[in-house]
Enzyme design. Structure first.
Site, PDB file in Angstrom:
ATOM      1  N   GLU A  11       0.816  -1.218   0.000  1.00 13.85           N
ATOM      2  CA  GLU A  11       0.000   0.000   0.000  1.00 13.85           C
ATOM      3  C   GLU A  11       0.850   1.269   0.000  1.00 13.85           C
ATOM      4  OE1 GLU A  11      -3.893  -1.263   2.560  1.00 13.85           O
ATOM      5  OE2 GLU A  11      -1.980  -1.298   3.564  1.00 13.85           O
ATOM      6  N   GLY A  77     -12.707  -2.548   2.678  1.00 14.17           N
ATOM      7  CA  GLY A  77     -13.832  -3.236   2.052  1.00 14.17           C
ATOM      8  C   GLY A  77     -15.067  -2.346   2.116  1.00 14.17           C
ATOM      9  N   ILE A 168     -13.315  -8.967   6.672  1.00 17.00           N
ATOM     10  CA  ILE A 168     -14.743  -9.228   6.459  1.00 17.00           C
ATOM     11  C   ILE A 168     -14.962  -9.709   5.021  1.00 17.00           C
ATOM     12  CG2 ILE A 168     -17.091  -8.258   6.576  1.00 17.00           C
ATOM     13  CD1 ILE A 168     -15.665  -8.011   9.268  1.00 17.00           C
ATOM     14  N   GLU A 190      -7.370  -1.045  10.936  1.00 13.85           N
ATOM     15  CA  GLU A 190      -6.408  -0.205  11.671  1.00 13.85           C
ATOM     16  C   GLU A 190      -6.895   1.194  12.030  1.00 13.85           C
ATOM     17  OE1 GLU A 190      -5.579  -1.490   8.559  1.00 13.85           O
ATOM     18  OE2 GLU A 190      -4.542  -3.277   9.273  1.00 13.85           O
ATOM     19  N   ASP A 213     -12.356  -3.987  -2.290  1.00 10.88           N
ATOM     20  CA  ASP A 213     -13.269  -5.136  -2.364  1.00 10.88           C
ATOM     21  C   ASP A 213     -14.587  -4.737  -1.705  1.00 10.88           C
ATOM     22  OD1 ASP A 213     -11.220  -5.757   0.142  1.00 10.88           O
ATOM     23  OD2 ASP A 213     -13.282  -6.039   0.657  1.00 10.88           O
TER      24      ASP A 213
END
Ligand code: ADE
Length: 244
Positions: A11, A77, A168, A190, A213
């Site tokens: 990232e 997500g 998740i 986080e 996602d």
């Protein structure tokens, strides 16, 4: 100096590639990369996954570096139906969705702090920088990569984030979260931990989350593909405008 944290090397890689005058400091199994990024003095670090790792890294940063602010950038997500892969969430209120010390405290209440969530402050310049990034998005993200994820017109949403020590990937869990924290539009692991430490140390902070996602059955595949290809280019583009 500005600290930039990500949970994973992927990232933050595009930022590391652009970092100049680099020196490194090793502490607590993490590498802190100090240098200049777009003419600003920065320290980059990947915290590793989860709230404990993020909180420890944030505390170390605040204690060891002369910081003006902390920016966390990474993927999330999407749990709001209007959020698509490639959209950007700038965090407003940060919840710890797995925090439950009831009956002593209300669901989600952070003991002693007496808050159900922590809010970011002064997001205006980050929102402005992200808006400019989205207008020039194709300069940073390759068309081929965008096509893989069907990203055509990514948007920015300033909204609430739910953090917890869980990846998740189920519609059932999303439905539960939507019910428990109706304002939360994305999940990650986080942000709320960084928010709590920054609140306690009175350190300005921002959370940037790019939707990798939709936290559903396909989440593990989308998350890995997105993190490995696009995620850090977004961070680079947003921060180039933010630092300008
Ligand atoms: N980060 C990116 N996608 C996530 C998901 N589905 N759950 C938790 N953290 C994430």
């Amino acid at each position: 100096m500005i600290a930039i944290i990500s949970a994973m090397q992927e990232e933050i890689q595009a930022l590391l590639n652009k970092l100049q005058n680099v020196s490194t400091i090793e502490k607590g199994m993490r590498t802190y990369y100090v240098g200049t990024l777009f003419n600003k003095k920065v320290v980059l670090v990947f915290s590793r996954w989860g709230k404990v790792a993020a909180a420890a890294t944030t505390t170390q940063l605040i204690n060891d570096f002369d910081l003006d602010e902390i920016i966390f950038t990474g993927v999330a997500g999407g749990i709001h139906p209007n959020l698509n892969i490639g959209d950007i969430v700038i965090g407003k209120d940060l919840f710890q969705h797995d925090l439950n010390a009831s009956p002593f405290y209300k669901r989600f209440e952070i003991p002693i702090i007496k808050k159900l969530f922590l809010e970011t402050k002064n997001p205006d310049s980050l929102i402005a920088a992200t808006t400019i990034f989205l207008q020039n998005y194709h300069c940073y993200v390759k068309l081929n990569d965008a096509q893989i994820f069907d990203i055509t017109k990514p948007k920015l949403v300033f909204g609430d984030i739910a953090s917890g020590d869980q990846f998740i990937s189920s519609l059932k869990k999303i439905a539960k979260l939507n019910k428990q924290i109706p304002s939360a539009i994305c999940v990650e692991m986080e942000g709320a931990a960084v928010a709590q430490i920054c609140y306690e140390y009175e350190m300005p902070f921002s959370i940037i989350r790019i939707i990798s996602d939709k936290a559903n059955d396909n989440a593990t595949i989308d998350f890995s593909k997105f993190s490995n290809t696009i995620a850090s280019n977004y961070a680079l583009g947003i921060l180039e405008n933010y630092f300008a």
